[in-house]
Enzyme design. Structure first.
Site, PDB file in Angstrom:
ATOM      1  N   CYS A 102       4.244 -18.372 -85.728  1.00 52.65           N
ATOM      2  CA  CYS A 102       3.010 -18.459 -86.504  1.00 52.65           C
ATOM      3  C   CYS A 102       2.506 -19.895 -86.484  1.00 52.65           C
ATOM      4  O   CYS A 102       3.116 -20.790 -85.902  1.00 52.65           O
ATOM      5  CB  CYS A 102       3.229 -18.001 -87.948  1.00 52.65           C
ATOM      6  SG  CYS A 102       4.422 -19.025 -88.849  1.00 52.65           S
TER       7      CYS A 102
ATOM      8  N   CYS B 267       4.848 -22.742 -87.578  1.00 49.73           N
ATOM      9  CA  CYS B 267       5.759 -23.277 -86.557  1.00 49.73           C
ATOM     10  C   CYS B 267       5.079 -24.396 -85.777  1.00 49.73           C
ATOM     11  O   CYS B 267       5.683 -25.450 -85.512  1.00 49.73           O
ATOM     12  CB  CYS B 267       6.195 -22.172 -85.605  1.00 49.73           C
ATOM     13  SG  CYS B 267       7.124 -20.824 -86.368  1.00 49.73           S
TER      14      CYS B 267
ATOM     15  N   ASP C  96      21.520   3.574 -37.818  1.00 48.55           N
ATOM     16  CA  ASP C  96      22.828   3.109 -37.364  1.00 48.55           C
ATOM     17  C   ASP C  96      23.858   3.689 -38.338  1.00 48.55           C
ATOM     18  O   ASP C  96      23.500   4.190 -39.405  1.00 48.55           O
ATOM     19  CB  ASP C  96      22.857   1.587 -37.353  1.00 48.55           C
ATOM     20  CG  ASP C  96      24.203   1.046 -36.919  1.00 48.55           C
ATOM     21  OD1 ASP C  96      24.785   1.602 -35.975  1.00 48.55           O
ATOM     22  OD2 ASP C  96      24.676   0.076 -37.548  1.00 48.55           O
TER      23      ASP C  96
ATOM     24  N   ASP D 101      21.730  -2.999 -39.371  1.00 49.41           N
ATOM     25  CA  ASP D 101      22.145  -4.153 -40.157  1.00 49.41           C
ATOM     26  C   ASP D 101      22.885  -5.219 -39.378  1.00 49.41           C
ATOM     27  O   ASP D 101      23.041  -6.334 -39.866  1.00 49.41           O
ATOM     28  CB  ASP D 101      23.043  -3.699 -41.321  1.00 49.41           C
ATOM     29  CG  ASP D 101      24.438  -3.315 -40.848  1.00 49.41           C
ATOM     30  OD1 ASP D 101      24.540  -2.656 -39.788  1.00 49.41           O
ATOM     31  OD2 ASP D 101      25.411  -3.679 -41.533  1.00 49.41           O
TER      32      ASP D 101
ATOM     33  N   ASP E 106      22.580  -4.453 -33.481  1.00 48.99           N
ATOM     34  CA  ASP E 106      21.349  -3.686 -33.661  1.00 48.99           C
ATOM     35  C   ASP E 106      20.098  -4.497 -33.337  1.00 48.99           C
ATOM     36  O   ASP E 106      18.991  -3.952 -33.362  1.00 48.99           O
ATOM     37  CB  ASP E 106      21.244  -3.180 -35.106  1.00 48.99           C
ATOM     38  CG  ASP E 106      22.372  -2.231 -35.463  1.00 48.99           C
ATOM     39  OD1 ASP E 106      22.728  -1.415 -34.605  1.00 48.99           O
ATOM     40  OD2 ASP E 106      22.890  -2.320 -36.589  1.00 48.99           O
TER      41      ASP E 106
END
Length: 826
Positions: A109, A112, A515, A707, A711
């Protein structure tokens, strides 16, 4: 009833007061003891601010400022580092003062904000402080010779507010400045439009002789004065962009917009000055407002959709706790971490770099990176990614990649690469918009010539209507809006597109090739059996295999890591892709891999009598100088959602194929388990690429998911290449998309979202072309006034953006099984 603390306890919080405590507060001529400097700071701030009635009427005692927060003051010293301060502390004037913006936690608020400003302004060295209550930010200026930043942060902590430096990157700051300027231009255009319309309406509704010439002149001059800032300030971006287009020779949509606004303003100004012709200030202001409003809404929607991707650049924490060789902790900027550093990550803190856990077990929130909202448990030996949030227990990690080498930095770079180019459909739309503008200008010139002979008094506003209503804004937005929404939805789902044409290619896929190891399976190989052949013991065979696999990134290498023996070091190691590897150990040549490779005298020559594996499954043979020494049985679990993913892809009419270099027994077992009817085993990288070329020659559009390094050739040759989340660096760089999540179902979702994106792009293109070709003859015949042309053009752009934003909505549909995917509904 008010609550008062006893004299033996702290007057502010009620906790016991240490013996000989020096902290006190005087109220109503009575001195009250306090327990700590934190309570003293808060109490004095309250009383000095004239709020002493708080202590008279309070009904309960507040919580004491957390001692851990006070102890935290020592950790603020990291922010006194000049290198770190250079990122967010800037000079403030010529008197040596500096300024910074801090993000404040705990503001609720206006009280603060008052407390923070009041407390800081009382510190020596503070020149100014101001709290932005809306955004919870504090802008503070101070003299660094009198006050350190760490002291300032510690003072905020002492009164109950945690603070961190707030420093948006240059791109974000530029976007914020641009958005503020757009709002100001929009406001000026709105006010100008309303006021000009107020002066124009009496002219439109008054009959002959009902308004004197003096009022006509007055209203015209007032409209001229109000329209001028609209043209020169609000419409400035249109003129700037039009000049840029003319210089580059690429005509964009701002060219006809600038001609319409500039032409109407100059013609109206001429009428006001010389009393000849018609006045169109209301159309100018209205057109500028509606165009700015449409672009503002469109820009906000695109920025909101792309927010999650932009947020990645700020996920790494700004500081880290490094463990020194003597066991002490040192807090330093995360940018100073290096490979090999040991870092302590406390619960609730962010992971500052990529690393491997050496101590501890905890749950981590990786949602920012993977899109998975559920925390994942990581243990000793597991890899964790910078930007994750530690949620439960302390962890000690060994840094593997930091700063620009961290995975999150690579993700940002890949995203930037994707947006650096445009797919074919987007390039075609851009060319169409350019050609449309060129033809529009020619048509407009012809229309003006015709109306010059038909009715010169109506020529100008017909000309304006043609330029405005047919402005190709919607055509130019048709594909970028859809692509931005599609990228954003994919990013939320943990799919990172790295090449611009991947979305278009994914939408045309007819066959999906997987794969096996690390793709359909988890890639977490475990050694289940060791069968020595001859005098070699199982332990010795395992150690030799581990030495050969020591530097390999293949998932099989992980199965042998627990058996590493530091006394065994293999030399001259050569990896033969798809076959195995060989190296020299104690003067002998050892091979580990497929039986025909391990027993062969050379890579291309196998033994005359191939040796058979002990049983079905995945087996590797270890040989010494061509003689078999041991069999190793390996097992790799299938991903949990592999079966559902295959079923979902097949239900969409896609052909699924398994292409692997593993043994026929292992591949056949997995294919039968997942209901894959087309599979190929024992395929080398060259064989995989040849199979891919064969399918492409038959007219298939193929997506390949892999991965590993083996590949890479087939990933590079596929129409669309997708790398798994645990893929090697080389595989990721060759991929068109990278899965950030381990869930295989993301492949299905990526294809569905790509198809929806293509559908939206085509819908937008069709709408844009139909709108422009329908509006042009209506405007050319004089049936569309300028104000209606402005509204129609703006609405056409908003329709395109709104249609693209449908991609951000996923609608649940009934599924045949609990694990069935949710289809994309667009």
């Amino acid at each position: 009833m008010s609550i008062t603390a006893p004299d033996s306890t702290c007057y502010h919080c009620g906790n016991p007061v240490p013996a000989s405590a020096p902290w006190t507060i005087t109220l109503d001529e009575h001195t009250h003891p306090l327990c700590c400097p934190g309570c003293e700071a808060v109490a004095h701030a309250i009383v000095d601010g004239g709020l002493e009635s708080y202590y008279r009427y309070r009904t309960e005692l507040p919580e004491r400022p957390d001692e851990r927060q006070a102890a935290k003051a020592d950790t603020w010293t990291v922010f006194d580092d000049p290198g770190l301060q250079a990122q967010f502390v800037h000079p403030d004037g010529d008197d040596g003062n500096v300024k910074a913006t801090l993000a404040i936690e705990g503001i609720t608020c206006a009280a603060c904000a008052w407390l923070i400003e009041h407390r800081l302004n009382a510190l020596p060295g503070i020149t100014s402080s101001a709290v932005n209550l809306t955004h919870h930010r504090l802008r503070v200026s101070w003299d660094p010779q009198q006050l350190k930043l760490s002291q300032l942060l510690a003072e905020l902590t002492a009164i109950g507010y945690d603070a961190q430096p707030y420093e948006p990157d240059l791109a974000q700051a530029r976007l914020q400045h641009e958005e503020r300027m757009n709002v100001r231009r929009l406001i000026i255009a709105a006010v100008g439009m309303m006021q000009v319309m107020m002066f124009s309406i009496p002219i439109y509704v008054s009959g002959p002789g009902e308004m004197s010439d003096d009022f006509y002149a007055l209203f015209h001059w007032l409209s001229f004065a109000l329209a001028t800032p609209v043209v020169f300030f609000s419409a400035q971006p249109f003129f700037r962009n039009a000049l840029r287009d003319l210089r580059t020779g690429v005509l964009g949509m701002d060219v006809p917009v600038s001609l319409a606004i500039g032409g109407a303003y100059l013609a109206s100004s001429y009428t006001v000055l010389f009393g000849v012709g018609e006045v169109y200030f209301d159309s100018v202001a209205m057109f500028t407002f509606f165009l700015l409003f449409g672009r503002y809404v469109e820009g906000r929607a695109r920025r909101r959709n792309g927010h999650s991707g932009n947020a990645l650049s700020g996920v790494l924490p700004i500081s880290a706790t490094r463990l020194e060789s003597d066991g002490s902790e040192r807090i330093l900027p995360a940018s100073e971490l290096a490979t090999g550093d040991r870092v302590l990550i406390k619960p609730g803190h962010g992971v500052p770099a990529d690393g491997v856990i050496e101590e501890g077990e905890s749950s981590l929130d990786e949602s920012m990176l993977t899109g998975e909202y559920l925390p994942v448990t990581r243990r000793v030996g597991d890899s964790i990614t910078g930007g994750s949030q530690n949620m439960e227990n302390p962890l000690v990690i060994r840094v593997t990649h930091a700063g620009r080498d961290a995975r999150v930095a690579g993700i940002v770079d890949l995203t930037d690469r994707a947006f650096a180019s445009r797919p074919r459909l987007a390039q075609m739309a851009a060319r169409m918009a350019h050609l449309f503008v060129l033809r529009l200008l020619l048509v407009t010139a012809c229309v003006a010539a015709v109306w010059w002979f038909i009715d010169p008094s109506r020529m100008l506003w017909v000309l304006l209507s043609v330029l405005v209503v047919t402005c190709p804004c919607a055509l130019a937005l048709a594909t970028p809006a859809a692509l931005t929404a599609g990228h954003g939805q994919l990013r939320k789902r943990g799919v990172l597109i790295t090449r611009a044409d991947a979305i278009e290619s994914l939408s045309n896929v007819t066959r999906v090739i997987f794969d096996k190891t690390g793709t359909l399976t988890r890639g977490e190989m475990h050694l289940t059996q060791t069968q020595p052949l001859g005098e070699l013991s199982a332990q010795r065979a395992q150690a030799i295999a581990a030495a050969l696999e020591a530097h390999s990134e293949h998932p099989i290498a992980r199965a042998f890591r627990p058996f590493r023996d530091a006394t065994l070091q293999a030399r001259d190691i050569h990896s033969h892709t798809g076959q195995g590897l060989e190296g020299t150990l104690n003067g002998a040549r050892w091979r580990l891999g497929k039986p025909e490779f391990a027993m062969g005298n050379a890579l291309d020559s196998a033994a005359d009598e191939p040796i058979a594996a002990p049983a079905k499954g995945q087996w590797l043979l270890l040989s010494e100088n061509g003689a078999p020494r041991a069999w190793f049985g390996l097992h790799d679990g299938v991903r949990d959602d592999a079966a559902d993913t295959i079923a979902a892809l097949q239900a969409k009419g896609l052909t699924v194929e398994l292409l692997s270099g593993d043994t026929a027994d292992a591949v056949e077992t997995l294919a039968n388990q997942l209901n894959i009817t087309i599979w190929h085993a024992g395929t080398s990288p060259e064989g995989k690429l040849a199979r891919l070329r064969e399918l492409q020659a038959a007219g298939e559009t193929v997506v390949m998911i892999g991965d590993g390094i083996n590949d890479v050739p087939v990933l590079a040759g596929a129409d669309v290449a997708i790398a798994m989340n645990g893929a090697t660096d080389l595989a990721r760089t060759r991929a068109d998309a990278v899965l950030l999540s381990p869930r295989l179902m993301r492949v299905y979702e990526a294809i569905e979202i790509s198809r929806a994106t293509r559908r939206i792009m085509r819908q937008n293109m069709t709408w844009s072309v139909c709108y422009n070709f329908s509006a042009l003859p209506l405007a050319a015949m004089g049936w569309v006034p300028p104000w209606l042309a402005a509204i129609g053009m703006s609405l056409s752009s908003l329709v395109v953006v709104g249609n693209a934003l449908r991609l951000s909505r996923w609608r649940d549909q009934p599924a045949t099984s609990p694990s069935a995917p949710r289809p994309v509904t667009v």
